[in-house]
Design an enzyme around this catalytic site. Sequence first.
Site, PDB file in Angstrom:
ATOM      1  N   PHE A 240       0.816  -1.222   0.000  1.00  0.00           N
ATOM      2  CA  PHE A 240       0.000   0.000   0.000  1.00  0.00           C
ATOM      3  C   PHE A 240       0.846   1.268   0.000  1.00  0.00           C
ATOM      4  O   PHE A 240       0.446   2.295   0.536  1.00  0.00           O
ATOM      5  CB  PHE A 240      -0.966   0.003   1.185  1.00  0.00           C
ATOM      6  CG  PHE A 240      -1.691  -1.289   1.382  1.00  0.00           C
ATOM      7  CD1 PHE A 240      -2.604  -1.732   0.442  1.00  0.00           C
ATOM      8  CD2 PHE A 240      -1.445  -2.086   2.486  1.00  0.00           C
ATOM      9  CE1 PHE A 240      -3.266  -2.950   0.601  1.00  0.00           C
ATOM     10  CE2 PHE A 240      -2.106  -3.298   2.654  1.00  0.00           C
ATOM     11  CZ  PHE A 240      -3.016  -3.727   1.711  1.00  0.00           C
ATOM     12  N   ILE A 464       2.166  -7.976  -4.680  1.00  0.00           N
ATOM     13  CA  ILE A 464       1.945  -7.563  -3.285  1.00  0.00           C
ATOM     14  C   ILE A 464       0.565  -7.998  -2.791  1.00  0.00           C
ATOM     15  O   ILE A 464      -0.026  -7.383  -1.910  1.00  0.00           O
ATOM     16  CB  ILE A 464       2.139  -6.049  -3.130  1.00  0.00           C
ATOM     17  CG1 ILE A 464       1.192  -5.256  -4.025  1.00  0.00           C
ATOM     18  CG2 ILE A 464       3.581  -5.667  -3.436  1.00  0.00           C
ATOM     19  CD1 ILE A 464       1.262  -3.741  -3.796  1.00  0.00           C
ATOM     20  N   GLY A 507       0.979  -1.083 -12.070  1.00  0.00           N
ATOM     21  CA  GLY A 507       1.742  -2.318 -12.226  1.00  0.00           C
ATOM     22  C   GLY A 507       1.191  -3.271 -13.258  1.00  0.00           C
ATOM     23  O   GLY A 507       1.906  -3.717 -14.162  1.00  0.00           O
ATOM     24  N   ARG A 608      -9.871  -2.291 -19.960  1.00  0.00           N
ATOM     25  CA  ARG A 608     -10.017  -3.743 -20.029  1.00  0.00           C
ATOM     26  C   ARG A 608      -9.751  -4.357 -18.654  1.00  0.00           C
ATOM     27  O   ARG A 608      -8.726  -4.080 -18.027  1.00  0.00           O
ATOM     28  CB  ARG A 608      -9.023  -4.322 -21.042  1.00  0.00           C
ATOM     29  CG  ARG A 608      -9.170  -5.853 -21.241  1.00  0.00           C
ATOM     30  CD  ARG A 608      -7.995  -6.438 -21.995  1.00  0.00           C
ATOM     31  NE  ARG A 608      -7.830  -5.826 -23.293  1.00  0.00           N
ATOM     32  CZ  ARG A 608      -8.486  -6.163 -24.397  1.00  0.00           C
ATOM     33  NH1 ARG A 608      -9.382  -7.123 -24.328  1.00  0.00           N
ATOM     34  NH2 ARG A 608      -8.253  -5.551 -25.548  1.00  0.00           N
ATOM     35  N   ASN A 611      -8.618  -9.523 -14.942  1.00  0.00           N
ATOM     36  CA  ASN A 611      -9.116 -10.652 -14.165  1.00  0.00           C
ATOM     37  C   ASN A 611     -10.263 -10.128 -13.310  1.00  0.00           C
ATOM     38  O   ASN A 611     -10.062  -9.300 -12.421  1.00  0.00           O
ATOM     39  CB  ASN A 611      -8.007 -11.232 -13.285  1.00  0.00           C
ATOM     40  CG  ASN A 611      -8.458 -12.437 -12.476  1.00  0.00           C
ATOM     41  OD1 ASN A 611      -9.493 -12.423 -11.816  1.00  0.00           O
ATOM     42  ND2 ASN A 611      -7.669 -13.502 -12.518  1.00  0.00           N
ATOM     43  N   THR A 614      -9.822 -10.772  -9.310  1.00  0.00           N
ATOM     44  CA  THR A 614      -8.819  -9.973  -8.611  1.00  0.00           C
ATOM     45  C   THR A 614      -9.140  -8.486  -8.703  1.00  0.00           C
ATOM     46  O   THR A 614      -8.850  -7.727  -7.770  1.00  0.00           O
ATOM     47  CB  THR A 614      -7.408 -10.245  -9.154  1.00  0.00           C
ATOM     48  OG1 THR A 614      -7.366  -9.965 -10.560  1.00  0.00           O
ATOM     49  CG2 THR A 614      -6.998 -11.687  -8.915  1.00  0.00           C
ATOM     50  N   GLU A 686      -6.312   1.526  -6.629  1.00  0.00           N
ATOM     51  CA  GLU A 686      -6.532   2.748  -5.857  1.00  0.00           C
ATOM     52  C   GLU A 686      -7.838   3.450  -6.223  1.00  0.00           C
ATOM     53  O   GLU A 686      -8.304   4.314  -5.480  1.00  0.00           O
ATOM     54  CB  GLU A 686      -5.339   3.686  -6.053  1.00  0.00           C
ATOM     55  CG  GLU A 686      -4.079   3.101  -5.450  1.00  0.00           C
ATOM     56  CD  GLU A 686      -2.810   3.841  -5.828  1.00  0.00           C
ATOM     57  OE1 GLU A 686      -2.040   4.193  -4.932  1.00  0.00           O
ATOM     58  OE2 GLU A 686      -2.589   4.055  -7.029  1.00  0.00           O
TER      59      GLU A 686
END
Length: 725
Positions: A240, A464, A507, A608, A611, A614, A686
């Site tokens: 974070f 992470i 990321g 897009r 997943n 997630t 975020e």
Amino acid sequence: MNKHLKMDAPQPRVLDETRQGILGKGISRTEGPKKVSGSATYAGDNHPDGMAHGVLLRAGITKGKVTGFDESVAKQIDGYLGLFHGPKFIRNNAQGMANEAPVQPDCEVHYHSQPIGLVVAETFEAARDAALAIKVSYDEEGALVDPKAAPQEDQGGPDAGDLEADMGRADVTVDEIYTTEAQVSAAMELHGSVAQWNDGKLLLQSSLQMLKFNRNEIADAVGIDPENVRILAPYVGGGFGSKLGIGADAVSAAIAARELGRPVRVIMPRQTVFDAVLRRTETEQRVRLGARSDGTITSIGHDDLVSNLKGEGFTEPTSQASQFLYAAPNRKMKQTVSRNHRTPSGSVRAPGEAVGMLGLEVAMDELAERLGMCPVKLRLQNVPERDPDSGVPFTAHSLTEALKRGAQEFGWKDRKANGARREGEWLIGMGVASAARKNMLLPAKARVTLDGDKAVVETDMTDIGTGSYTIFAQITAEALGLPIENVEVRLADTDYPEASGSGGSFGASSTGSAVFLACQSIREEIAAKCGANDFTLKDGQVTAGGKTTALTDLLDAPLSAVGEIEKGQTSEDHLSSGFGAHFAEVAVNEVSGEVRVRRMLGVFGAGRILNEKTAKSQLVGGMIWGIGAALTEEAAHDPRTGHIITRDLANYHVASHADVPEQIDTILLEERDDYANPIQAKGVGELGISGAGAAVLNAIYNACGVRVRSFPATPDKVMAGLGAI
């Protein structure tokens, strides 16, 4: 083979045309079995032969100089190996992407509990006891720990039109002060490192987020060439932002290990993490809004006071979303930085929006109330067509759709007047807030090797807990037409190509684009072998010209390629951002002032979706952070020393299971952002927190008519408002 792309123009939607059908699906994390079985090795799980244990010694004053250490009692403790300190020690974690050592103050102390040395022993218990036994002498100096009393620096900010004049002639105005308390990341995994040397080379196993920067930071700190540093961080239990830069655990372990000639392990206890790792600054925000009687906003002002130590370049970008979220010809933002002696501040999940949107979106609710207008309608009416500051067009922009879809799905039409809905001693209300988080593309590289019908992905990207292992496997499986179990992903080793790192919600899209480009290069090689540009890859087979061939038969040797991505012209001539809308229903107890969130809904447009599972997990996690920011989270400081006094999870109240409603849902809008990157994706980690807490705070007002402007809205503040009413 290499494929490099500078993002100067929109790229074809190749992943819309592939046939494996794995990308975007809610695939469970591929590393999940290792984590639940305990076989995933986090930094502190590494115990090389001969390892010693280190405990950080920390300052007992707020400002001054260390003049000496008395080790006489510590030396009598069995297993004591020594105290290590000196000019190479760092005072705090490096800021994200610093790429060099943070401040190394030698004997100077700049905040209470600053690391000043490392006590090493054969066991953790001996090191802990020795650290408590060492007496430190100081030359103490006066310190300023009150942000308002310390020296302040005017950082300026965007300024267009004439805010002051327009506020004077606006039909309806809001001019209020909103405050947020300091916050901390409180990742589940503690900060820790294991350092060992071999022939002048450092192997560091550490809990870090951005290895290509961290390698340069640790090398600079201990005085060696970065080529002589290897960092491993295959599993990180949350970051974070707190693990973006190298920390005192890593630097001290490396220094002690080199001196002792044996591995050293340093794990920060939770209290040390709170004391000595970068926090989110407290803020004081003045938000000004001016509007015509029809709800057209003509003025937006957002000034903020934040704090940090002198010498730290980071300042919380509090007004970041205010600069582009709503249209207004008259705009003025100003930031002031207090240079005090509290624990230094840095990036914490959604720096800027996480706290700045609390002020902005509560102010928007206040404006709607004064206009006698629906808060959803007010927001819809003021969505800009272009970036209000630069004038450039937006890329995919889903705020309008998110607000409309959310209002419909949440049942916004059933919202009652303030204080009109009651269930016994509980008053029920609904609130809304917009969500926005700028999208970024960072330089990243990744290598993909296809050997028959199996592929390996290698990059120093970290996972992470956000799903990097799984997402990169999905991208590769989709692009190369493989079952996902045929893709092995190897991460977080500085021997691999340099990724963007994990942070800033960039990321997955940045390093994921590098993975995709490597796969594209391999696809081009397959096309050459097929003699056809029009082909399909699926389930380990290639179909071209009406003929299907197994990849194992087509390839006589492995194919390997490195993909590399960097931002280009599209980031200059367009503004890319994720957008969304939060809706919350709360119950306020009129007897105790307790607030219970009963249900929440977030609707998001984030390009897009790589997943679904997630992505939703990240968004829900962000929304839960929003609940904490609105109701419970407060890193309180001792007014005498500046020391954080809520130093653990018993006293710093993150939202727990009992605070989170069972009904907390997300809707992912269908979207492609062609100007963002070649996979048309945007960050979600975020976006979920941005604005979430404001929806809760606005729901409190609708429930009981109490407007809390000092966050978090703890029961005492709610009760004070109820008493006034």
